[in-house]
Design an enzyme around this catalytic site. Sequence first.
Site, PDB file in Angstrom:
ATOM      1  N   GLU A  92       0.965  -1.414  -0.119  1.00 52.51           N
ATOM      2  CA  GLU A  92       0.144  -0.083  -0.137  1.00 52.51           C
ATOM      3  C   GLU A  92       1.100   1.368   0.236  1.00 52.51           C
ATOM      4  O   GLU A  92       1.550   1.396   1.244  1.00 52.51           O
ATOM      5  CB  GLU A  92      -0.880  -0.067   1.287  1.00 52.51           C
ATOM      6  CG  GLU A  92      -1.913   1.038   1.909  1.00 52.51           C
ATOM      7  CD  GLU A  92      -2.520   0.917   2.659  1.00 52.51           C
ATOM      8  OE1 GLU A  92      -2.765   0.064   3.316  1.00 52.51           O
ATOM      9  OE2 GLU A  92      -2.924   2.226   3.365  1.00 52.51           O
ATOM     10  N   ARG A 108       0.870  10.465   0.929  1.00 53.22           N
ATOM     11  CA  ARG A 108       1.536  11.351   2.521  1.00 53.22           C
ATOM     12  C   ARG A 108       2.658  12.524   1.715  1.00 53.22           C
ATOM     13  O   ARG A 108       3.134  12.940   2.382  1.00 53.22           O
ATOM     14  CB  ARG A 108       1.644  10.560   2.987  1.00 53.22           C
ATOM     15  CG  ARG A 108      -0.224   9.588   4.257  1.00 53.22           C
ATOM     16  CD  ARG A 108       0.534   9.461   5.609  1.00 53.22           C
ATOM     17  NE  ARG A 108      -0.110   8.731   5.552  1.00 53.22           N
ATOM     18  CZ  ARG A 108       0.084   8.080   6.298  1.00 53.22           C
ATOM     19  NH1 ARG A 108       1.134   7.620   7.602  1.00 53.22           N
ATOM     20  NH2 ARG A 108      -0.218   6.662   7.130  1.00 53.22           N
ATOM     21  N   LYS A 166     -11.144  -1.669   6.847  1.00 57.03           N
ATOM     22  CA  LYS A 166      -9.845  -1.551   7.298  1.00 57.03           C
ATOM     23  C   LYS A 166     -10.151  -1.057   9.586  1.00 57.03           C
ATOM     24  O   LYS A 166     -11.017  -0.824   9.185  1.00 57.03           O
ATOM     25  CB  LYS A 166      -8.564  -0.226   7.198  1.00 57.03           C
ATOM     26  CG  LYS A 166      -7.729   0.288   7.969  1.00 57.03           C
ATOM     27  CD  LYS A 166      -7.233   1.216   7.422  1.00 57.03           C
ATOM     28  CE  LYS A 166      -6.140   1.704   8.117  1.00 57.03           C
ATOM     29  NZ  LYS A 166      -5.250   3.151   7.395  1.00 57.03           N
TER      30      LYS A 166
HETATM   31  C1  3PG Z   1      -1.775   3.615   8.356  1.00 60.97           C
HETATM   32  O1  3PG Z   1      -1.700   4.597   7.347  1.00 60.97           O
HETATM   33  O2  3PG Z   1      -2.203   3.042   7.871  1.00 60.97           O
HETATM   34  C2  3PG Z   1      -2.016   3.702   9.775  1.00 60.97           C
HETATM   35  O3  3PG Z   1       0.003   4.772   9.692  1.00 60.97           O
HETATM   36  C3  3PG Z   1      -0.243   3.071  10.387  1.00 60.97           C
HETATM   37  O4  3PG Z   1       0.372   3.159  11.194  1.00 60.97           O
HETATM   38  P1  3PG Z   1       1.634   2.181  11.744  1.00 60.97           P
HETATM   39  O5  3PG Z   1       2.504   3.468  11.151  1.00 60.97           O
HETATM   40  O6  3PG Z   1       0.956   2.414  13.113  1.00 60.97           O
HETATM   41  O7  3PG Z   1       2.231   1.992  11.003  1.00 60.97           O
END
Ligand code: 3PG
Length: 210
Positions: free
Chosen positions: A39, A43, A127
């Site tokens: 994924e 960002r 999710k």
């Molecule tokens: C996301 O975009 O799903 C989250 O930022 C993931 O969280 P993590 O950095 O704790 O894995």
Amino acid sequence: MIAELLRKTPVVPLVQADEPQVALKTAMALKEGGLAVVEVVLRTDAALDCLETIATEAPEIVVGAGTVLSLRQAEEAKRRGARFIVSPGLNEEIVCFCQSNEMDVFPGVVTASEVQRAFNLELRTVKFFPAGLSGGAPMLKALSSVFREMQFMPTGGVSAGNLKEYLSLSSVIACGGSWLTPSKEIEAGNFEAVTQLAREAVEIARSAGG
Ligand code: 3PG
């Protein structure tokens, strides 16, 4: 649909990069470690270029777009080669767009009312975000006991330390997370470390029965 792929290797690593070639190397390193679904989070300014580069130069990798907040972003991500869409929250416009384009979509939910809204939109996979701060595996167990057809992808605070706990729940289709792509290693060009983390996750998934 990527459900079948996720059943085999139920881990979705997040890729965040400023350079398409770095994103590609990261995705290849993950694939080398056994994770072929990635994924790319929208960002960074270069995120869509990163996504497109993976989609065109490594077609054996199934790439989706994450942190998709608007319909416009979902449309653009699809145009650039995204095979699935992940959002932190539930945006009905994005869900409808994906459904009418037969694209997998995983909107983020936490509460029973949000799961109910997703269920009403005919979604059966969502999710669960942010998983750790929202009650983790015990919360998922409680939600799954009433939403029996729902499958969850916990993300947010997932790590090698708690991956097995999540994957041991039958309602968890996969876990997502950034622990597989540490920026420190990637900035240092240490893609072997990414491959090792992917291998470790695959091993944990196996031991959880995934
Ligand atoms: C996301 O975009 O799903 C989250 O930022 C993931 O969280 P993590 O950095 O704790 O894995």
